[in-house]
Each structure stands twice: as structure tokens, then as C-alpha cells.
Design a protein around this motif. Structure first.
Motif, short mmCIF file in Angstrom:
data_model
loop_
_atom_site.label_atom_id
_atom_site.label_comp_id
_atom_site.label_asym_id
_atom_site.label_seq_id
_atom_site.Cartn_x
_atom_site.Cartn_y
_atom_site.Cartn_z
N PRO A 220 0.81 -1.23 0.00
CA PRO A 220 0.00 0.00 0.00
C PRO A 220 0.84 1.28 0.00
O PRO A 220 0.45 2.27 -0.61
N GLU A 221 2.00 1.25 0.65
CA GLU A 221 2.87 2.43 0.68
C GLU A 221 3.30 2.84 -0.72
O GLU A 221 3.60 4.01 -0.97
N ILE A 222 3.35 1.87 -1.64
CA ILE A 222 3.73 2.14 -3.02
C ILE A 222 2.49 2.41 -3.87
O ILE A 222 2.40 3.43 -4.58
N SER A 223 1.53 1.51 -3.80
CA SER A 223 0.38 1.60 -4.72
C SER A 223 -0.45 2.86 -4.49
O SER A 223 -0.95 3.45 -5.45
N TYR A 224 -0.59 3.30 -3.25
CA TYR A 224 -1.40 4.50 -3.02
C TYR A 224 -0.73 5.76 -3.55
O TYR A 224 -1.40 6.74 -3.86
N ARG A 225 0.58 5.73 -3.67
CA ARG A 225 1.28 6.90 -4.22
C ARG A 225 1.23 6.94 -5.74
O ARG A 225 1.10 8.01 -6.33
#
Length: 381
Positions: A121-126
Motif C-alpha cells: 500500500p505504501e507504493i500503490s497508493y502513491r
């Protein structure tokens, strides 16, 4: 029709069929050399692709990481079968991982059991949507942040159980390089790989850098989710069904911070330099024989969501001979926003092709079509 004609035809075909803005291919085959292009380097000006362009080589950087660690092993400074805890105590001892059981070899062969890092999520939400990407394209990741991302989701398997492509394993590998040497990852790649091989146009991109030297193509991306899609629902199985609809104009992603790549892939290079690098990896001219054999001790990728018809070594791949009619072809490659690169060669290193597109991976068929045109094989058929 000559081989050059066949490859040129393949380049033009994949540009037209897959919406690739521009593509280049460079070939070395004994005394035969050839360079071809199709499409454009810049959609706004229509400028053509050209020889000598700099580009981000994506996960090709994994092979540089593996080469550095194998070099350190040859010096007796570590062993690929060392557990991660021997060098980075506690880093892996969270979320069900065990740093006493996961080895450096597991990291480099993508058999550590680490989850697919890009789904964190730390990557995909950005970066999963166009608006998110534009907001975060210049975000900088520290090594500590990347190590936390690498273990932020539970394991997908036991160490050594199966192949699962995981950038996080190479983040940890890069941190081991820095711990063992006391130097930065980029410095060790320069000292142990780029300089010995004469790769004068290759370097790990500095953390603060967001552009390229000239000449370079513009990079374009369609690698985004549909409006309203929840990145939290992404899985290796469903991500393609959540991607935005075809027909939208691509987003120009040329300028971006690529520190997210780190030791999993943050090398900027050219087709000529990458051919030289691949030749050295294939023939063993950089590493001692024992380490070269380890680099090409492969595991099956069958059952994974990675490239079909391949086996994976340490940062590189080899086509399954059953899928190539008995021909051995070895390669390196990777994708990032706005860039896709691959290079493939024969075991003697005399026949190689390097290909770059100024958009990310869209399908495996373009790659297979170009390889088939150059080497006269039918992959998987």
C-alpha cells in the motif's frame, strides 16, 4: 529477407500493434552490427529515436546487484548462503519472516518468500493512479523506508519454496552490500562492475536526480489504475483487470525520482553499454568461475506471474530450451514507468540484441516477436 529486415519489420509491427511510442534495437552478431528504430522519441515534436540514448534500465539493475555480491563472495567477505541476520540482524524478523532462514541467495533468486513489493500500500497508493503519480513523482525513498516496505506484508511462501518476483529482496541485498563494504551501493556498482567493464555511460542514478543526460527519449506511461479502483485490492492475479481503459493519452513521466528502484533497479545506461554488460555476465569475463556458475544456477519461474518460458538465475534469466527448440538464450531486462528494456544473447556472447521502448512493459509478445526475428526461434511454440 535479411535478419536485419525481419527485426526492422518486427519493431514497426510492435509499435503499431501495442501503442509503443518508440523503440530501438542494437545487434552485435560476430562481425555483423545493426541498429534499428521505429516510432518516435518525443510524441510532441515527432523527433525520432537515435543511437546512444540514455534510459532507465528497470530491473536490469538486479543483475548489477548480484554481480557486486558475487564479487564480494569471491573476496571472502560474505557467502551467498549467509542468512540475512548475519549481516542485517532483525531486519527480516517481522511479519512472519525469519532472517535466520532467508539467505542472500534466496534474495537474489527471488525465492525468499517475500511478497511482490509493488503491491505494498505504501507504493500503490502513491503511484497507482495518474493523479497520485503526478503528486508523488518526485518523492524520495531512503534505504530504511524501502527495507520497511520489503517486509510490510506477510510471506507468500517459505524460503526456497518457490519463485516470487520481489523487489524487496534486492533492497535488502543492497543494504547488505553497504553494510559489508561501508560504501554506498552506487559506489560499489561503479567500482566492481561499471569501471572494470568500461561501462562509461552507465551509472546508478543518484537519489536526488530526476532526469537524464542527452540524448534521451521522453518516457510515457499508461501504467495506472482505473478511476475509482482501490489499490488495496490489487493482487498478482487481478491487477491487469483494474488497469485504466485503453485509448487514453499517455502521461509523460520522463522526469521522476527513481529512488524506489534502489538495488532492485535504478541503473541508467545505453543499449551499447548493456550489450557489453550482458556479454560479461553470459561469458563470465567479470566474475571468477565459481561465482559465474552460481549466477547461472537457475530456478523455475513456472506458476509465477513473471515472464513465461524462463528460468531465473541471480538477477538474470534464461529461456527454457524446451520453449526455444533447444537454443540456449540468456538475458537481462526490466520495466519502470515510461521505460522497458531487455537484452538477450547466446552462451558464447557473440550474438546479442538489446531493445528499449520509451513506455513500460505492456505484454511479453513484443519481446518474443523481436527475439524470434533476430535468432530464428519460436518461443513457446
Amino acid at each position: 529477407m535479411t535478419t536485419n529486415d525481419k527485426v526492422q519489420q518486427a519493431l514497426e509491427s510492435v509499435v503499431a500493434e501495442y501503442g509503443i511510442p518508440g523503440i530501438v534495437a542494437e545487434v552485435e552478431d560476430g562481425d555483423r552490427t545493426w541498429f534499428g528504430t521505429a516510432g518516435v522519441a518525443d510524441l510532441r515534436t515527432g523527433a525520432p529515436r537515435q543511437a546512444g540514448e540514455y534510459f532507465h534500465a528497470g530491473s536490469s539493475g538486479k543483475a548489477f546487484t548480484a554481480a557486486v555480491l558475487l564479487s564480494l563472495e569471491a573476496e571472502g567477505r560474505l557467502n551467498l548462503d549467509d542468512p540475512v541476520n548475519a549481516h542485517l540482524p532483525g531486519v527480516l524478523d517481522v511479519n512472519g519472516y525469519d532472517g535466520d532462514k532467508i539467505t542472500i541467495r534466496h534474495l537474489l533468486s527471488n525465492t525468499s518468500g517475500l511478497f511482490a513489493t509493488g503491491l505494498a500500500p505504501e507504493i500503490s497508493y502513491r503511484y497507482a493512479t495518474r493523479s497520485g503519480f503526478d503528486e508523488h513523482r518526485f518523492d524520495t525513498f531512503t534505504t530504511e523506508e524501502l527495507l520497511r516496505v520489503a517486509v510490510s506484508q506477510p510471506p507468500v511462501g517459505a524460503p526456497g519454496e518457490r519463485f516470487e518476483y520481489a523487489n524487496g529482496g534486492f533492497y535488502i541485498a543492497g543494504a547488505i552490500i553497504e553494510k559489508v563494504t561501508g560504501n554506498g551501493y552506487a559506489e560499489e556498482v561503479e567500482r566492481r562492475v561499471a569501471r572494470p567493464l568500461g561501462l562509461t555511460r552507465t551509472r546508478v542514478r543518484p537519489t536526488a536526480d530526476s532526469g537524464y543526460p542527452d540524448p534521451h527519449p521522453r518516457g510515457y506511461s499508461h501504467q495506472f489504475l482505473k478511476d475509482g479502483a482501490d489499490p488495496a485490492t490489487l493482487t498478482p492475479e487481478n491487477w491487469q483487470s483494474l488497469m485504466e481503459e485503453p485509448g487514453l493519452p499517455p502521461l509523460d513521466v520522463t522526469e521522476l525520482n527513481s529512488s524506489l528502484g534502489y538495488a532492485a533497479g535504478n541503473v541508467v545506461s545505453t543499449t551499447s553499454d548493456m550489450i557489453r554488460f550482458l556479454k560479461a555476465m553470459i561469458t563470465g569475463s567479470l566474475l571468477p568461475p565459481a561465482q559465474h556458475r552460481q549466477m547461472w544456477t537457475t530456478v523455475s519461474t513456472e506458476g509465477s506471474y513473471w515472464m513465461p518460458h524462463t528460468r531465473y538465475g541471480l538477477g538474470l534469466f534464461e529461456f527454457d530450451e524446451q520453449a526455444t527448440g533447444g537454443r540456449t538464450l540468456r538475458g537481462v531486462g526490466g520495466s519502470f514507468w515510461g521505460t522497458w528494456f531487455f537484452a538477450v544473447g547466446t552462451p558464447d556472447g557473440r550474438h546479442t540484441i538489446a531493445v528499449h521502448t520509451n513506455t513500460e512493459w505492456k505484454a511479453w509478445d513484443p519481446m518474443f516477436k523481436i527475439i524470434e526475428a533476430e535468432f530464428g526461434v519460436t518461443i513457446g511454440g
